[in-house]
Design a protein around this motif. Structure first.
Motif, mmCIF file in Angstrom:
data_model
loop_
_atom_site.group_PDB
_atom_site.id
_atom_site.type_symbol
_atom_site.label_atom_id
_atom_site.label_comp_id
_atom_site.label_asym_id
_atom_site.label_seq_id
_atom_site.Cartn_x
_atom_site.Cartn_y
_atom_site.Cartn_z
ATOM 1 N N TYR A 41 0.796 -1.232 0.000
ATOM 2 C CA TYR A 41 0.000 0.000 0.000
ATOM 3 C C TYR A 41 0.829 1.282 0.000
ATOM 4 C CZ TYR A 41 -3.185 3.710 1.100
ATOM 5 O OH TYR A 41 -3.866 4.895 1.045
ATOM 6 N N LEU A 42 1.715 1.445 0.957
ATOM 7 C CA LEU A 42 2.442 2.709 1.077
ATOM 8 C C LEU A 42 3.337 2.981 -0.135
ATOM 9 C CD1 LEU A 42 3.393 2.692 4.869
ATOM 10 C CD2 LEU A 42 1.681 4.114 3.734
ATOM 11 N N SER A 43 3.954 1.943 -0.670
ATOM 12 C CA SER A 43 4.814 2.141 -1.843
ATOM 13 C C SER A 43 3.988 2.549 -3.059
ATOM 14 C CB SER A 43 5.610 0.866 -2.144
ATOM 15 O OG SER A 43 4.746 -0.210 -2.460
ATOM 16 N N ARG A 44 2.781 1.995 -3.192
ATOM 17 C CA ARG A 44 1.912 2.377 -4.312
ATOM 18 C C ARG A 44 1.362 3.787 -4.117
ATOM 19 N NH1 ARG A 44 3.472 -0.284 -8.313
ATOM 20 N NH2 ARG A 44 1.646 0.552 -9.407
ATOM 21 N N ILE A 77 1.044 1.203 8.366
ATOM 22 C CA ILE A 77 0.242 2.058 7.489
ATOM 23 C C ILE A 77 -0.244 3.293 8.241
ATOM 24 C CG2 ILE A 77 -1.991 2.213 6.312
ATOM 25 C CD1 ILE A 77 -1.503 -0.458 5.095
ATOM 26 N N CYS A 78 -0.703 3.113 9.460
ATOM 27 C CA CYS A 78 -1.153 4.262 10.255
ATOM 28 C C CYS A 78 -0.004 5.238 10.491
ATOM 29 C CB CYS A 78 -1.723 3.782 11.589
ATOM 30 S SG CYS A 78 -3.256 2.831 11.432
ATOM 31 N N LYS A 79 1.179 4.704 10.774
ATOM 32 C CA LYS A 79 2.360 5.546 10.959
ATOM 33 C C LYS A 79 2.731 6.233 9.643
ATOM 34 C CE LYS A 79 6.403 6.768 12.961
ATOM 35 N NZ LYS A 79 7.262 7.147 11.825
ATOM 36 N N GLY A 80 2.645 5.490 8.534
ATOM 37 C CA GLY A 80 2.983 6.049 7.231
ATOM 38 C C GLY A 80 2.060 7.183 6.826
ATOM 39 N N LEU A 81 0.773 7.032 7.089
ATOM 40 C CA LEU A 81 -0.183 8.097 6.769
ATOM 41 C C LEU A 81 0.082 9.332 7.623
ATOM 42 C CD1 LEU A 81 -3.504 6.044 6.431
ATOM 43 C CD2 LEU A 81 -2.069 6.945 4.595
ATOM 44 N N SER A 82 0.409 9.101 8.878
ATOM 45 C CA SER A 82 0.712 10.213 9.780
ATOM 46 C C SER A 82 1.961 10.959 9.323
ATOM 47 C CB SER A 82 0.899 9.691 11.206
ATOM 48 O OG SER A 82 1.195 10.741 12.098
ATOM 49 N N ASP A 83 2.985 10.220 8.916
ATOM 50 C CA ASP A 83 4.223 10.838 8.438
ATOM 51 C C ASP A 83 3.993 11.665 7.178
ATOM 52 O OD1 ASP A 83 5.565 9.661 10.507
ATOM 53 O OD2 ASP A 83 6.398 8.013 9.310
ATOM 54 N N ARG A 84 3.035 11.243 6.361
ATOM 55 C CA ARG A 84 2.733 11.943 5.106
ATOM 56 C C ARG A 84 1.667 13.015 5.284
ATOM 57 N NH1 ARG A 84 4.351 6.963 4.494
ATOM 58 N NH2 ARG A 84 5.494 6.210 2.669
ATOM 59 N N ASN A 85 1.243 13.207 6.532
ATOM 60 C CA ASN A 85 0.225 14.212 6.861
ATOM 61 C C ASN A 85 -1.066 13.979 6.075
ATOM 62 O OD1 ASN A 85 -0.666 16.449 8.355
ATOM 63 N ND2 ASN A 85 -0.124 17.877 6.719
ATOM 64 N N ILE A 86 -1.479 12.713 6.002
ATOM 65 C CA ILE A 86 -2.695 12.329 5.289
ATOM 66 C C ILE A 86 -3.749 11.889 6.300
ATOM 67 C CG2 ILE A 86 -3.707 10.672 3.670
ATOM 68 C CD1 ILE A 86 -1.015 10.560 2.251
ATOM 69 N N PHE A 87 -4.957 12.401 6.144
ATOM 70 C CA PHE A 87 -6.080 12.048 7.018
ATOM 71 C C PHE A 87 -6.556 10.650 6.640
ATOM 72 C CE2 PHE A 87 -10.600 12.005 8.158
ATOM 73 C CZ PHE A 87 -10.578 12.524 9.448
ATOM 74 N N GLY A 88 -6.255 9.684 7.482
ATOM 75 C CA GLY A 88 -6.603 8.301 7.181
ATOM 76 C C GLY A 88 -7.857 7.842 7.891
ATOM 77 N N VAL A 89 -8.744 7.195 7.145
ATOM 78 C CA VAL A 89 -9.955 6.599 7.716
ATOM 79 C C VAL A 89 -9.944 5.118 7.343
ATOM 80 C CG1 VAL A 89 -12.469 6.579 7.738
ATOM 81 C CG2 VAL A 89 -11.245 8.748 7.511
ATOM 82 N N ILE A 90 -9.855 4.271 8.342
ATOM 83 C CA ILE A 90 -9.765 2.832 8.100
ATOM 84 C C ILE A 90 -10.847 2.124 8.909
ATOM 85 C CG2 ILE A 90 -8.271 0.809 8.151
ATOM 86 C CD1 ILE A 90 -5.864 2.639 8.092
ATOM 87 N N ALA A 91 -11.524 1.195 8.277
ATOM 88 C CA ALA A 91 -12.618 0.477 8.936
ATOM 89 C C ALA A 91 -12.130 -0.258 10.176
ATOM 90 C CB ALA A 91 -13.257 -0.509 7.960
ATOM 91 N N TRP A 107 4.157 2.228 17.689
ATOM 92 C CA TRP A 107 3.417 3.151 16.820
ATOM 93 C C TRP A 107 1.916 3.117 17.101
ATOM 94 C CZ3 TRP A 107 6.204 1.210 11.775
ATOM 95 C CH2 TRP A 107 7.510 1.720 11.751
ATOM 96 N N GLU A 108 1.525 2.585 18.239
ATOM 97 C CA GLU A 108 0.105 2.422 18.554
ATOM 98 C C GLU A 108 -0.649 3.750 18.550
ATOM 99 O OE1 GLU A 108 -3.259 0.147 19.340
ATOM 100 O OE2 GLU A 108 -1.221 -0.567 18.982
ATOM 101 N N GLU A 109 0.011 4.828 18.928
ATOM 102 C CA GLU A 109 -0.665 6.128 18.988
ATOM 103 C C GLU A 109 -1.149 6.571 17.609
ATOM 104 O OE1 GLU A 109 2.535 9.570 19.007
ATOM 105 O OE2 GLU A 109 3.077 8.040 20.474
ATOM 106 N N HIS A 110 -0.441 6.157 16.563
ATOM 107 C CA HIS A 110 -0.867 6.507 15.206
ATOM 108 C C HIS A 110 -2.128 5.729 14.821
ATOM 109 C CE1 HIS A 110 2.798 8.792 14.558
ATOM 110 N NE2 HIS A 110 3.494 7.763 15.010
#
Length: 254
Positions: free
Chosen positions: A59-62, A88-102, A179-182
């Motif tokens: 996912y993150l590489s794509r 993935i949660c850490k990666g989205l946070s690092d990229r400053n992307i608002f992530g919504v995951i089921a 990375w649980e906080e992410h």
């Protein structure tokens, strides 16, 4: 002794993978990891892997590939529960992307307290058990999980022991990834007003895109063997869908 994992291999197509997931048919197959935009439902990426590759792995590489190739300014993403992983949660946070995951439902050991019954105190860096006792930090594993352990002497006389742990030394161990906080941040995003709206659109966009591929473009089955051939079929299907989408939107502007 190091554990060995049995990997099933197809005799007719060695490049595919055996998919075994809850509530899904077990089979040898390829997976289409797809991304669509929210506005027009254009397929912006379609990447094929063997069926035994988890959705979260590429996912993150794509995501980075799309940002670099198309210059996308990604503000938010909506993903299903298979993507609710710490990296993935850490990666989205690092990229400053608002992530919504089921939400992913974990099945606790029958008869024992689920993890959410243990409260984490961030300031003191301890867990509090249902009986009010502390679980202190002990060590961090190579996989990045911090272990919090109870006082076995106190646990031995605890009235909730049978509902808490089955360990022979009567010590309860609770783990928490570094990375649980992410992941907790992503959970809060899902419960927010904008998060609920974003996830609602997900099934109307990417799930609809997959459905069209299968029902209207014959992507339910692979026509040829091999990863390269499967990738070509997926990419050609995505191109056809995109051309139809673009033509439809241009017609509305005419």
């Amino acid at each position: 002794m190091k554990e060995t994992k049995e990997i099933r291999k197809s005799t007719t197509d060695p490049e595919c993978g055996f998919m075994s997931r809850d509530n899904k048919q077990e089979m040898f197959c390829y997976l289409d990891h797809r991304t669509t935009d929210m506005k027009f439902n254009i397929i912006t990426d379609a990447f094929v892997t063997p069926g035994n590759v988890h959705d979260s792995v590429p996912y993150l590489s794509r995501l980075d590939r799309q940002i670099e190739r198309f210059g996308f300014d990604v503000e938010a993403v909506a993903l299903d529960s298979g993507y609710l992983t710490n990296p993935i949660c850490k990666g989205l946070s690092d990229r400053n992307i608002f992530g919504v995951i089921a939400h992913r439902r974990y099945q606790p050991t029958k008869g024992l307290f689920p993890k959410w019954k243990f409260h984490f105190d961030k300031e003191l860096d301890i867990y509090i058990c249902p009986n009010g006792e502390e679980l202190s930090y002990s060590t961090t594993t190579r996989e990045g999980y911090r272990e919090y352990k109870s006082d076995s002497k106190k646990c031995a006389n605890c009235p909730l022991l049978q509902e808490c742990t089955k360990s022979k030394n009567t010590q309860k161990v609770v783990t928490r990834h570094v990375w649980e906080e992410h992941k907790e941040k992503v959970r809060l995003n899902r419960l927010s007003k904008s998060g609920k709206m974003l996830y609602k659109f997900r099934k109307e966009k990417v799930e609809r895109s997959f459905a069209d591929s299968k029902e209207l473009h014959g992507l339910r089955y692979g026509r040829l063997r091999g990863l390269q051939n499967a990738s070509e079929q997926v990419l050609l299907t995505a191109a056809c869908q995109n051309m139809k989408k673009i033509a439809t939107h241009l017609a509305k502007l005419a």
